[in-house]
Scaffold this motif. Structure first.
Motif, PDB file in Angstrom:
ATOM      1  N   SER A 190     -22.633   3.990  -8.180  1.00 43.84           N
ATOM      2  CA  SER A 190     -22.157   4.465  -8.601  1.00 43.84           C
ATOM      3  C   SER A 190     -21.314   5.767  -8.323  1.00 43.84           C
ATOM      4  O   SER A 190     -20.873   6.420  -8.209  1.00 43.84           O
ATOM      5  CB  SER A 190     -22.082   4.468 -10.284  1.00 43.84           C
ATOM      6  N   ILE A 191     -22.223   6.499  -6.748  1.00 41.28           N
ATOM      7  CA  ILE A 191     -21.679   7.855  -6.309  1.00 41.28           C
ATOM      8  C   ILE A 191     -21.051   6.631  -5.073  1.00 41.28           C
ATOM      9  O   ILE A 191     -21.674   6.085  -4.463  1.00 41.28           O
ATOM     10  CB  ILE A 191     -22.978   7.884  -6.162  1.00 41.28           C
ATOM     11  N   GLY A 192     -19.906   7.845  -5.084  1.00 45.15           N
ATOM     12  CA  GLY A 192     -18.509   7.512  -3.852  1.00 45.15           C
ATOM     13  C   GLY A 192     -19.570   8.230  -2.853  1.00 45.15           C
ATOM     14  O   GLY A 192     -19.317   9.130  -2.137  1.00 45.15           O
ATOM     15  N   HIS A 193     -19.725   7.031  -1.436  1.00 43.01           N
ATOM     16  CA  HIS A 193     -20.692   8.180  -0.638  1.00 43.01           C
ATOM     17  C   HIS A 193     -20.725   6.135   0.197  1.00 43.01           C
ATOM     18  O   HIS A 193     -21.231   5.213   0.254  1.00 43.01           O
ATOM     19  CB  HIS A 193     -22.278   8.269  -0.007  1.00 43.01           C
ATOM     20  N   ASP A 194     -21.640   7.027   2.240  1.00 37.36           N
ATOM     21  CA  ASP A 194     -21.489   5.827   2.752  1.00 37.36           C
ATOM     22  C   ASP A 194     -22.567   5.936   3.254  1.00 37.36           C
ATOM     23  O   ASP A 194     -23.113   6.929   3.955  1.00 37.36           O
ATOM     24  CB  ASP A 194     -20.222   5.569   3.633  1.00 37.36           C
ATOM     25  N   PRO A 195     -23.961   5.018   3.286  1.00 32.88           N
ATOM     26  CA  PRO A 195     -25.495   5.364   3.731  1.00 32.88           C
ATOM     27  C   PRO A 195     -25.253   5.402   4.683  1.00 32.88           C
ATOM     28  O   PRO A 195     -26.499   5.920   5.773  1.00 32.88           O
ATOM     29  CB  PRO A 195     -25.577   4.343   2.623  1.00 32.88           C
ATOM     30  N   TRP A 196     -25.010   4.802   5.953  1.00 33.76           N
ATOM     31  CA  TRP A 196     -24.365   3.926   7.123  1.00 33.76           C
ATOM     32  C   TRP A 196     -23.761   5.691   7.548  1.00 33.76           C
ATOM     33  O   TRP A 196     -23.101   5.499   8.936  1.00 33.76           O
ATOM     34  CB  TRP A 196     -23.620   3.138   7.358  1.00 33.76           C
ATOM     35  N   SER A 197     -23.311   6.374   7.520  1.00 28.97           N
ATOM     36  CA  SER A 197     -22.490   7.703   7.845  1.00 28.97           C
ATOM     37  C   SER A 197     -22.876   9.233   7.091  1.00 28.97           C
ATOM     38  O   SER A 197     -23.520   9.293   6.317  1.00 28.97           O
ATOM     39  CB  SER A 197     -20.774   7.408   7.307  1.00 28.97           C
ATOM     40  N   SER A 198     -22.920   9.935   8.539  1.00 27.14           N
ATOM     41  CA  SER A 198     -23.193  11.525   8.348  1.00 27.14           C
ATOM     42  C   SER A 198     -22.040  12.081   7.430  1.00 27.14           C
ATOM     43  O   SER A 198     -22.582  13.790   7.018  1.00 27.14           O
ATOM     44  CB  SER A 198     -23.770  11.556   9.691  1.00 27.14           C
ATOM     45  N   ASP A 199     -21.570  11.996   7.100  1.00 25.19           N
ATOM     46  CA  ASP A 199     -19.721  12.498   7.106  1.00 25.19           C
ATOM     47  C   ASP A 199     -19.718  11.953   5.198  1.00 25.19           C
ATOM     48  O   ASP A 199     -20.235  11.139   4.569  1.00 25.19           O
ATOM     49  CB  ASP A 199     -18.306  12.363   7.369  1.00 25.19           C
ATOM     50  N   GLY A 200     -19.180  13.359   4.890  1.00 31.82           N
ATOM     51  CA  GLY A 200     -18.764  12.989   3.012  1.00 31.82           C
ATOM     52  C   GLY A 200     -20.650  13.168   2.324  1.00 31.82           C
ATOM     53  O   GLY A 200     -21.060  14.411   2.772  1.00 31.82           O
ATOM     54  N   VAL A 201     -20.107  12.286   1.190  1.00 31.34           N
ATOM     55  CA  VAL A 201     -21.097  12.352   0.526  1.00 31.34           C
ATOM     56  C   VAL A 201     -22.385  12.076   0.644  1.00 31.34           C
ATOM     57  O   VAL A 201     -22.739  10.906   1.397  1.00 31.34           O
ATOM     58  CB  VAL A 201     -21.089  11.879  -0.897  1.00 31.34           C
ATOM     59  N   ARG A 202     -23.833  12.605   0.673  1.00 35.30           N
ATOM     60  CA  ARG A 202     -24.817  12.189   0.958  1.00 35.30           C
ATOM     61  C   ARG A 202     -26.041  12.269  -0.128  1.00 35.30           C
ATOM     62  O   ARG A 202     -26.446  12.702  -0.654  1.00 35.30           O
ATOM     63  CB  ARG A 202     -25.952  12.930   2.242  1.00 35.30           C
ATOM     64  N   VAL A 203     -26.806  10.819  -0.399  1.00 33.90           N
ATOM     65  CA  VAL A 203     -27.863  10.783  -0.856  1.00 33.90           C
ATOM     66  C   VAL A 203     -29.041  10.736  -0.691  1.00 33.90           C
ATOM     67  O   VAL A 203     -28.866   9.597   0.472  1.00 33.90           O
ATOM     68  CB  VAL A 203     -26.951   9.232  -1.751  1.00 33.90           C
ATOM     69  N   GLU A 204     -29.836  10.937  -1.586  1.00 33.61           N
ATOM     70  CA  GLU A 204     -31.425  11.299  -0.687  1.00 33.61           C
ATOM     71  C   GLU A 204     -31.688  10.575  -2.620  1.00 33.61           C
ATOM     72  O   GLU A 204     -32.263  11.055  -2.997  1.00 33.61           O
ATOM     73  CB  GLU A 204     -31.926  12.014   0.013  1.00 33.61           C
ATOM     74  N   ASN A 205     -32.501   9.224  -2.225  1.00 36.83           N
ATOM     75  CA  ASN A 205     -33.220   8.767  -2.920  1.00 36.83           C
ATOM     76  C   ASN A 205     -34.980   7.910  -3.427  1.00 36.83           C
ATOM     77  O   ASN A 205     -34.554   7.560  -1.949  1.00 36.83           O
ATOM     78  CB  ASN A 205     -32.173   8.066  -3.799  1.00 36.83           C
ATOM     79  N   LYS A 206     -35.326   8.131  -4.589  1.00 36.86           N
ATOM     80  CA  LYS A 206     -36.265   7.492  -3.820  1.00 36.86           C
ATOM     81  C   LYS A 206     -35.932   6.280  -5.868  1.00 36.86           C
ATOM     82  O   LYS A 206     -36.180   7.093  -6.698  1.00 36.86           O
ATOM     83  CB  LYS A 206     -37.720   7.519  -4.222  1.00 36.86           C
ATOM     84  N   THR A 207     -35.838   4.453  -5.890  1.00 42.95           N
ATOM     85  CA  THR A 207     -35.694   3.827  -7.016  1.00 42.95           C
ATOM     86  C   THR A 207     -37.303   3.245  -7.098  1.00 42.95           C
ATOM     87  O   THR A 207     -38.168   2.967  -6.404  1.00 42.95           O
ATOM     88  CB  THR A 207     -34.888   2.910  -6.502  1.00 42.95           C
ATOM     89  N   GLY A 208     -37.347   2.942  -8.443  1.00 46.78           N
ATOM     90  CA  GLY A 208     -38.008   1.770  -8.436  1.00 46.78           C
ATOM     91  C   GLY A 208     -37.941   1.060  -9.609  1.00 46.78           C
ATOM     92  O   GLY A 208     -37.329   1.013 -10.582  1.00 46.78           O
TER      93      GLY A 208
END
Length: 265
Positions: A190-208
């Motif tokens: 639900s976070i507006g970001h592009d994981p393949w781009s270095s521009d815009g919003v950056r998400v660094e996460n770990k899921t389980g």
């Protein structure tokens, strides 16, 4: 926020904190819940710390044992033919695809005691790795891989994001690995970001993901930097409700982070 849905109950411990002004939203943030693979963020932290201080080398080879490869679950390393990988190979696999074989190999290398000590020194009291990854858990081993709270996970990642945890090199390593996580299906969905781009919003996460558990913790850098942790524990049949709850919290993270990454984040 709370889990509002029909069907089996979902217990949620959640916290979202915007770092520049301290604005915080939470529900039961001190509820101790099983974390599944979110607990691997502590292992990655210990590996990053050792690489930064030189007690581990990035290219140091690590042999996979049969016991590492036979745990099943998430990952690719155990299904591939090489039996020897570097420390950085294994850490990358843990972060990117939550690799269980790589997790066990790294735990043998740095030891469970060291990971537990890292958590204690970071001020965590209820967030801990209990054991290695196992295909089955009998009565003579810990009943789950890791447990913890949303408040403590947020505190740990706030230290990473604000520069108070360990050295700059250790923080850079850990954040780089988390940015490579391929699972963006929970809070990050639900976070507006592009994981393949270095521009815009950056998400660094770990899921389980485990039977009865869905969890996600991370750092989001948009107009503001936000840390979050959401853990849902549920009865059989409530998987979709649990994921929906994490995604609802993701909308909160998205709103607090804002649309654009600032130069200072």
């Amino acid at each position: 926020m709370s889990a509002a849905h029909d069907g089996p109950p979902v217990r949620v411990g959640a916290m979202v904190r915007r770092l520049d002004d301290g604005r915080t939203l939470s529900t039961d943030p001190d509820l101790v819940l099983p974390l599944a693979s979110v607990g691997k963020v502590l292992l990655l932290g210990e590996v990053a710390r050792r690489l930064a201080d030189g007690t581990l080398a990035e290219g140091q080879p690590v042999e996979l044992l049969d016991a590492d490869r036979e745990v099943g679950g998430t990952g690719l390393i155990g299904k591939l033919s090489p039996r020897r990988w570097t420390v950085v190979d294994l850490a990358t696999a843990v972060a990117a695809v939550s690799d269980n074989a790589a997790t066990n190999a790294l735990l043998r290398l740095v030891t469970l005691d060291a990971v537990q000590d890292l958590a204690r020194r970071a001020g965590l009291r209820n967030t801990i790795l209990h054991d290695r990854i196992r295909a089955e858990r009998g009565p003579d081993v810990p009943e789950t891989f890791a447990t913890g709270t949303a408040r403590e996970l947020c505190a740990f990642l706030a230290g990473v994001a604000q520069g108070t945890w360990q050295s700059p090199q250790a923080r850079q390593l850990l954040r780089g690995w988390l940015a490579g996580n391929t699972d963006r299906t929970m809070v990050a969905d639900s976070i507006g970001h592009d994981p393949w781009s270095s521009d815009g919003v950056r998400v660094e996460n770990k899921t389980g993901t485990d039977t009865g558990v869905r969890a996600d913790t991370g750092i989001v850098s948009g107009g503001h930097t936000v840390v979050y942790a959401v853990v849902a524990a549920f009865a059989p049949g409530a998987e979709r409700a649990a994921v929906a709850e994490l995604r609802r919290w993701g909308a909160t993270v998205d709103r607090l982070a804002g649309p654009h990454r600032s130069d200072s984040s």
